[in-house]
Design an enzyme around this catalytic site. Sequence first.
Site, PDB file in Angstrom:
ATOM      1  N   HIS A   1      -9.829   1.340  -0.104  1.00  0.00           N
ATOM      2  CA  HIS A   1      -9.663   2.102   1.124  1.00  0.00           C
ATOM      3  C   HIS A   1     -11.002   2.102   1.866  1.00  0.00           C
ATOM      4  O   HIS A   1     -12.009   2.535   1.338  1.00  0.00           O
ATOM      5  CB  HIS A   1      -9.285   3.553   0.812  1.00  0.00           C
ATOM      6  CG  HIS A   1      -7.904   3.743   0.282  1.00  0.00           C
ATOM      7  ND1 HIS A   1      -7.483   3.248  -0.931  1.00  0.00           N
ATOM      8  CD2 HIS A   1      -6.842   4.407   0.799  1.00  0.00           C
ATOM      9  CE1 HIS A   1      -6.220   3.593  -1.136  1.00  0.00           C
ATOM     10  NE2 HIS A   1      -5.809   4.302  -0.103  1.00  0.00           N
TER      11      HIS A   1
ATOM     12  N   ASP B   1       2.188   4.266   2.582  1.00  0.00           N
ATOM     13  CA  ASP B   1       1.076   5.060   2.081  1.00  0.00           C
ATOM     14  C   ASP B   1       1.571   6.205   1.189  1.00  0.00           C
ATOM     15  O   ASP B   1       1.502   6.108  -0.039  1.00  0.00           O
ATOM     16  CB  ASP B   1       0.214   5.580   3.229  1.00  0.00           C
ATOM     17  CG  ASP B   1      -1.201   5.940   2.814  1.00  0.00           C
ATOM     18  OD1 ASP B   1      -1.589   5.610   1.674  1.00  0.00           O
ATOM     19  OD2 ASP B   1      -1.929   6.532   3.628  1.00  0.00           O
TER      20      ASP B   1
ATOM     21  N   GLY C   1      -9.248   8.152  -2.197  1.00  0.00           N
ATOM     22  CA  GLY C   1      -9.781   9.496  -2.110  1.00  0.00           C
ATOM     23  C   GLY C   1     -10.426   9.777  -0.770  1.00  0.00           C
ATOM     24  O   GLY C   1     -10.174   9.084   0.218  1.00  0.00           O
TER      25      GLY C   1
ATOM     26  N   GLU D   1     -16.473  -0.337   3.851  1.00  0.00           N
ATOM     27  CA  GLU D   1     -17.590  -0.911   3.101  1.00  0.00           C
ATOM     28  C   GLU D   1     -17.091  -1.818   1.988  1.00  0.00           C
ATOM     29  O   GLU D   1     -17.840  -2.402   1.230  1.00  0.00           O
ATOM     30  CB  GLU D   1     -18.485   0.195   2.517  1.00  0.00           C
ATOM     31  CG  GLU D   1     -17.922   0.911   1.304  1.00  0.00           C
ATOM     32  CD  GLU D   1     -17.052   2.102   1.669  1.00  0.00           C
ATOM     33  OE1 GLU D   1     -17.014   3.053   0.902  1.00  0.00           O
ATOM     34  OE2 GLU D   1     -16.412   2.057   2.735  1.00  0.00           O
TER      35      GLU D   1
ATOM     36  N   HIS E   1       1.248   4.964  -2.580  1.00  0.00           N
ATOM     37  CA  HIS E   1       0.746   5.726  -3.720  1.00  0.00           C
ATOM     38  C   HIS E   1       1.919   6.335  -4.490  1.00  0.00           C
ATOM     39  O   HIS E   1       2.758   7.019  -3.895  1.00  0.00           O
ATOM     40  CB  HIS E   1      -0.194   6.830  -3.249  1.00  0.00           C
ATOM     41  CG  HIS E   1      -1.453   6.330  -2.626  1.00  0.00           C
ATOM     42  ND1 HIS E   1      -2.642   6.269  -3.315  1.00  0.00           N
ATOM     43  CD2 HIS E   1      -1.715   5.851  -1.377  1.00  0.00           C
ATOM     44  CE1 HIS E   1      -3.582   5.779  -2.518  1.00  0.00           C
ATOM     45  NE2 HIS E   1      -3.043   5.520  -1.342  1.00  0.00           N
TER      46      HIS E   1
ATOM     47  N   HIS F   1       0.844  -1.203   0.000  1.00  0.00           N
ATOM     48  CA  HIS F   1       0.000   0.000   0.000  1.00  0.00           C
ATOM     49  C   HIS F   1       0.877   1.249   0.000  1.00  0.00           C
ATOM     50  O   HIS F   1       1.282   1.751   1.057  1.00  0.00           O
ATOM     51  CB  HIS F   1      -0.931   0.000   1.215  1.00  0.00           C
ATOM     52  CG  HIS F   1      -1.995   1.056   1.152  1.00  0.00           C
ATOM     53  ND1 HIS F   1      -3.340   0.759   1.117  1.00  0.00           N
ATOM     54  CD2 HIS F   1      -1.919   2.405   1.098  1.00  0.00           C
ATOM     55  CE1 HIS F   1      -4.034   1.880   1.059  1.00  0.00           C
ATOM     56  NE2 HIS F   1      -3.186   2.899   1.050  1.00  0.00           N
TER      57      HIS F   1
ATOM     58  N   ASP G   1       1.956   8.824  -6.597  1.00  0.00           N
ATOM     59  CA  ASP G   1       1.982  10.288  -6.551  1.00  0.00           C
ATOM     60  C   ASP G   1       2.245  10.828  -5.152  1.00  0.00           C
ATOM     61  O   ASP G   1       2.442  12.034  -4.982  1.00  0.00           O
ATOM     62  CB  ASP G   1       0.676  10.876  -7.110  1.00  0.00           C
ATOM     63  CG  ASP G   1      -0.570  10.262  -6.515  1.00  0.00           C
ATOM     64  OD1 ASP G   1      -0.451   9.330  -5.700  1.00  0.00           O
ATOM     65  OD2 ASP G   1      -1.684  10.698  -6.869  1.00  0.00           O
TER      66      ASP G   1
ATOM     67  N   HIS H   1      -5.946   0.105   5.074  1.00  0.00           N
ATOM     68  CA  HIS H   1      -6.019   0.596   6.452  1.00  0.00           C
ATOM     69  C   HIS H   1      -6.939  -0.315   7.270  1.00  0.00           C
ATOM     70  O   HIS H   1      -6.480  -1.302   7.804  1.00  0.00           O
ATOM     71  CB  HIS H   1      -6.448   2.068   6.501  1.00  0.00           C
ATOM     72  CG  HIS H   1      -5.649   2.946   5.586  1.00  0.00           C
ATOM     73  ND1 HIS H   1      -4.306   3.190   5.781  1.00  0.00           N
ATOM     74  CD2 HIS H   1      -5.992   3.611   4.456  1.00  0.00           C
ATOM     75  CE1 HIS H   1      -3.853   3.982   4.816  1.00  0.00           C
ATOM     76  NE2 HIS H   1      -4.868   4.241   3.994  1.00  0.00           N
TER      77      HIS H   1
END
Length: 357
Positions: free
Chosen positions: A220, A293, A191, A223, A24, A22, A26, A235
């Site tokens: 992420h 992250d 997001g 749900e 990113h 995990h 960017d 997470h």
Amino acid sequence: MRGINKIALPCHVSLLRQVELHVHLDGAIRVQTILDVAKRRRIPLPADTVEEMTQRIIVDKPGSLTEFLGKFAEYMHVIAGDGEAIRRVAYEFVEDKAKEGVVYVEVRYSPHFLANTQVDPIPWDQEEGDLSPDKVVQLVNQGLREGERAFRTKARSILCCMRHMPNWSMDVVELCKKYRHDGVVAIDLAGDESLNCEAYCGHKNAYQEAVRCGIHRTVHAGEAVEVLKAERVGHGYRTLEDPALYRQLLQQNMHFEMCPVSSKFTGACCPDFTKHPMITFRKDKANYSLNTDDPLIFNSTLHDDYRTALRFMGFTEEEFQRLNICSAQSCFLPDAEKRELLDSLYEAYGMIQSTAF
């Protein structure tokens, strides 16, 4: 790293062969690269040294997820829309992970956030150009392949849907399908988690298509499991607030992609690491990984997350080994490559080899 008390990792821990699931792309760019690209593209920045620009980008005290996400606006307009920069960022990412002892990494990003055509709206106030989301994926794949050859760290990518842009999500799953044998291993939904994905059918439809086509899925937030049929949870600390759900996920051997340093600065958890939810996951022998992250914004490395777990959460060398085995077992590589990765870890850790997963 500001805000975290650094301690030296014991040699046997710092040299551990690590798997990271995990992170990113960017959020893992070198500040010097941002400055170099801005100079080449003649894009003005509010600072012209690494030190000054770093201070504008980083988060050094606990805040909110929304505040954290705002940091990307400091530099994404420099990298987005520039093919040379995107390929360079991917290549340098692999080099940085190799230096940290990572032998396999899955890096995620939004192709649409880096594009300047065939995307609506065009992000970061860019003028329309010729870099489509499809071309972005090609360039990232190229940079990761070149980095893998140069630094012998295997790197694969995960393509992100963005919560606030459900109209992009079907494009994302189509790109996952197109490049599933060329470096892309899964789909993600990232997001602002205050936006409930159930309210946006674009995300659900994309994930249903991913399920239908056998595309791996991570999300992420919580749900993920029921609504989007996720195989991993990004997470996932708040699952502890629902004991029945937590027990269910433990029984399912659900994998949690945990990022302790990130959780402090985004306000996801209590800033006191001695009370971090990851301690419960450790005690319960849950299936989880340790990840950075967004190391650029937290001014951190993977070693900082390991130091944090070692100093404040009671982690041991054996637990670091166990969680990396869990990471390898839960990665999205094809079975043959997964077996090879697991065998390399068992050998490095001096364990009896077993490739059952």
